[in-house]
Design an enzyme around this catalytic site. Structure first.
Site, mmCIF file in Angstrom:
data_model
loop_
_atom_site.group_PDB
_atom_site.id
_atom_site.type_symbol
_atom_site.label_atom_id
_atom_site.label_comp_id
_atom_site.label_asym_id
_atom_site.label_seq_id
_atom_site.Cartn_x
_atom_site.Cartn_y
_atom_site.Cartn_z
ATOM 1 N N GLY A 1 1.096 -1.274 0.025
ATOM 2 C CA GLY A 1 -0.092 0.039 -0.005
ATOM 3 C C GLY A 1 0.985 1.189 0.056
ATOM 4 O O GLY A 1 2.038 1.103 0.359
ATOM 5 N N THR A 2 0.503 2.217 -0.348
ATOM 6 C CA THR A 2 1.376 3.448 -0.672
ATOM 7 C C THR A 2 1.033 4.595 0.105
ATOM 8 O O THR A 2 1.552 4.721 1.308
ATOM 9 C CB THR A 2 1.081 3.650 -2.318
ATOM 10 O OG1 THR A 2 -0.103 3.575 -2.624
ATOM 11 C CG2 THR A 2 2.255 2.736 -2.798
ATOM 12 N N THR A 3 0.515 5.715 -0.170
ATOM 13 C CA THR A 3 0.251 7.133 0.157
ATOM 14 C C THR A 3 -0.681 7.343 1.413
ATOM 15 O O THR A 3 -1.964 7.233 0.948
ATOM 16 C CB THR A 3 0.555 8.323 -0.859
ATOM 17 O OG1 THR A 3 1.594 7.946 -1.811
ATOM 18 C CG2 THR A 3 0.776 9.623 0.071
ATOM 19 N N LYS B 1 -6.989 2.269 3.396
ATOM 20 C CA LYS B 1 -5.472 2.269 4.275
ATOM 21 C C LYS B 1 -5.920 3.275 5.653
ATOM 22 O O LYS B 1 -4.833 3.231 6.313
ATOM 23 C CB LYS B 1 -4.471 3.044 3.464
ATOM 24 C CG LYS B 1 -4.144 2.187 2.235
ATOM 25 C CD LYS B 1 -3.366 2.859 1.118
ATOM 26 C CE LYS B 1 -3.453 2.254 -0.356
ATOM 27 N NZ LYS B 1 -2.553 3.223 -1.110
ATOM 28 N N ALA C 1 3.187 4.108 -7.763
ATOM 29 C CA ALA C 1 2.485 3.171 -6.712
ATOM 30 C C ALA C 1 1.398 3.978 -6.279
ATOM 31 O O ALA C 1 0.489 3.281 -5.476
ATOM 32 C CB ALA C 1 3.489 2.687 -5.793
#
Lengths: 261, 228
Positions: free
Chosen positions: A43-45, A76, A218
Site C-alpha cells: 500500500g502506498t500514500t 488504508k 505506486a
C-alpha cells in the site's frame, strides 16, 4: 483445591489483547518465516493534517504488487476507536492486520479497564506493535503506520509518525508515509498554514495526494471512470467520521479544476 | 494421620449451595427489562466506578451480583474469550449463547471441584436485529434463558414478582427504567435514588457497539415524571 485460577492480577499485560492472544491462541500469530519474501501487495500514500479543532487523515486507494496494480479501492485509513484513526503503508497484508489488532487492542483495554487509554498510551502501544513486526520488516515486509487522534483530556488533535523499527515521533502540523509520502510532504509544506479550517485542511490533503499520485507510480490518483476517490476521515471533539464519497468527489473536482493548466 | 469425617455427596452439595446462596442474598439486586429497542439493566449500586453491568462485545452485555472480585474475574475472562474469538473468526461469530455456556461450565466445575463455589449470579444478554436473548447463570452452573424481564440478587424473588406485575412487552427505554426502578424499590420496600442506580443496556439502533450507559442526571431526568 483452589477456585478456577484466573490471570495474575498484577500482570501488567492483563488488559492487553495481543498478550491475551499470544497466551490463548498462539497459532493465530504463527506465520513468521525465514527465506525470500513471497510476492506480496504494497500500500502506498497516507497522510494526516491538523487543523483548528481536529485532524484530517487521508489515503490513496491503490495497492501494487511489483509493477502490477493489484487493487484500486483499497482502504488504508481505519478507525482505531471513537476518537482516533490509524493509516497504514507498506506490505498490505501485515498492515491491515496491524490496524485490526490495534483497534481490537484499544477496545479490549477500554472494556477490561472501564475507561479508554490516553492518546499517548495508544500511540505508544502502536509503536510496540510496529517494533514487534521487526523480524518481518528485516525480510522486507515493512509496515509503517500513521496515528492521529483527538485528545479529550488536552482538547487538542495530535499526529504520531512511525518508522519501520518502531520509532515514534509526534508531529504538530502534518505527517505522511508510504512510497508517495515524500511528494505528499513537499506538497503539504507548500500549502499548510497554521489555523486552517477543517474544509481547508481537507483540500490541502487532497492536493497532497494528487501531488503524490503525480510523481509516484505506486500511488493512485482519483479514478473518475470507476468513481473511486481518496478516503478522507476527520477526527475532532465529536470523534471519528469518514467523509461521504460524493463530498470527496466534489472536493477532488474542485482541487483538480484549480490545478488545470 | 487425621481422618476426614464422612460427608455424603448430597450433604456436601447442599452445604455449598447454601453457602453460595447466603453470599448472594447479602448483595443488592439487578433487574433486566426488555424494551422495544433492546434490553435495560438497572442495578442498585452506590459506586459510580465499580460496575455490576458491563460491555462484553458488540451485541453482548454482562450483569452480575454477589462477590465483586469473583464476578470481576469472570467479566474479564468473558471479554478475553469474546475478543479472541471475534479476532480469529468474525465479529458476528461471537454469541451470547457460547459465552453463557462458558460461564455455566466455569461456575459448574468450580461448584463441584473446588473448596468454595463462586458466590455470584450472572446475566448474559445479546441483542439481535429483532430479539433479545437473556441467559441466567447460577452459582452452580445451572443456566436458563429468560423472557422479557428477570431479577437477580438479594431480593430477586420479590423484585421478580414486582416486575411481573408491571412489565408489558411494548415499553420504551424510559418506561423500562421506570418499571425496573419501581420493582427494585418495592421489592426492597424503599425508594431508590437515581444516584444509587447503575443503568446500562443494549440498544439495537446504535452502531457496531450496542452497549450504552446512562449518566446519573439522565436517569434522574427519566425518573422524574414517574415519581409522584
Amino acid at each position: 483445591m483452589t477456585q478456577a485460577a484466573g490471570p495474575d492480577p498484577f500482570d501488567a499485560t492483563g488488559a492487553s489483547f495481543s498478550a491475551t492472544l499470544r497466551a490463548t491462541a498462539p497459532e493465530a500469530l504463527e506465520g513468521r518465516f525465514q527465506g525470500p519474501v513471497p510476492d506480496h501487495v504494497d500500500g502506498t500514500t497516507v497522510l494526516a493534517v491538523t487543523y483548528d479543532g481536529g485532524v484530517v487523515m487521508a489515503g490513496d486507494r491503490r495497492a501494487t504488487a511489483g509493477n502490477v496494480i493489484s487493487k484500486r479501492d483499497m482502504r488504508k485509513v481505519f478507525p482505531a476507536d471513537a476518537w482516533s484513526a490509524v493509516a497504514v503503508s507498506g506490505a498490505a497484508g501485515p498492515s491491515m492486520e496491524l490496524a485490526k489488532v490495534f483497534a481490537t487492542e484499544l477496545e479490549h483495554y477500554e472494556k477490561v479497564e472501564g475507561s479508554p487509554l490516553s492518546l499517548e498510551g495508544k500511540a505508544n502501544k502502536l509503536a510496540q506493535m510496529v517494533r514487534a513486526n521487526l523480524p518481518m520488516a528485516m525480510q522486507g515486509l515493512v509496515v509503517v503506520p500513521l496515528f492521529a487522534g483527538y485528545d479529550l483530556r488536552e482538547h487538542a488533535s495530535r499526529i504520531y509518525e512511525y518508522d519501520g523499527v518502531g520509532g515514534r515521533y509526534e508531529e504538530r502540523r502534518f505527517a505522511t508515509t508510504g512510497s508517495g509520502g515524500r511528494d505528499a510532504r513537499g506538497s503539504l509544506k507548500a500549502r499548510y498554514v497554521d489555523g486552517l479550517e477543517a474544509d481547508e485542511a481537507i483540500d490541502v490533503a487532497i492536493h497532497a495526494l494528487w501531488d503524490a499520485a503525480d510523481e509516484d507510480a505506486a500511488t493512485g490518483g482519483p479514478d473518475v471512470v470507476r468513481g473511486i476517490f481518496p478516503l478522507v476521515a476527520v477526527i475532532d471533539r465529536d470523534g471519528y467520521r469518514e467523509l461521504d464519497g460524493e463530498l470527496v468527489a466534489d472536493r477532488v473536482d474542485a482541487v483538480v479544476s484549480s490545478r488545470r493548466l | 494421620m487425621s481422618m476426614m469425617p464422612y460427608v455424603s455427596p448430597e450433604q456436601l452439595m447442599k452445604d455449598r449451595a447454601d453457602y453460595a446462596r447466603k453470599g448472594i442474598s447479602r448483595g443488592k439486586s439487578v433487574a433486566a427489562v426488555r424494551y422495544r429497542e433492546g434490553l435495560l439493566f438497572v442495578a442498585e449500586n452506590p459506586s459510580a466506578t465499580l460496575h455490576k453491568v458491563s460491555e462484553i462485545y458488540d451485541r453482548i452485555a454482562f450483569a452480575a451480583v454477589g462477590k465483586y472480585n469473583e464476578f470481576e474475574l469472570l467479566r474479564r475472562q468473558g471479554i478475553r474469550l469474546a475478543d479472541v474469538t471475534g479476532y480469529q473468526y468474525a465479529r458476528e461469530d461471537v454469541t451470547g449463547r457460547s459465552l453463557a455456556n462458558a460461564y455455566a461450565t466455569a461456575l459448574g466445575s468450580a461448584f463441584t471441584e473446588s473448596q468454595k463455589p463462586f458466590e455470584v449470579e450472572l446475566l448474559v444478554a445479546e441483542v439481535t436485529d429483532d430479539d433479545v436473548e437473556v441467559y441466567h447463570i447460577l452459582y452452580d452452573g445451572s443456566i436458563a434463558d429468560e423472557e422479557g424481564y428477570v431479577a437477580i440478587g438479594g431480593s430477586a424473588e420479590a423484585v421478580q414478582s414486582e416486575l411481573a406485575e408491571r412489565y408489558d412487552d411494548d415499553l420504551d427505554r424510559d418506561g423500562a427504567l421506570g418499571v425496573a426502578h419501581a420493582a427494585l424499590s418495592d421489592g426492597d420496600g424503599r425508594s431508590l435514588e437515581a444516584a444509587n442506580l447503575e443503568v446500562a443496556g443494549l440498544d439495537r439502533t446504535r452502531g457496531r457497539r450496542k452497549f450504552f450507559r446512562m449518566a446519573t442526571d439522565e436517569v434522574a431526568a427519566a425518573l422524574e415524571p414517574l415519581t409522584p
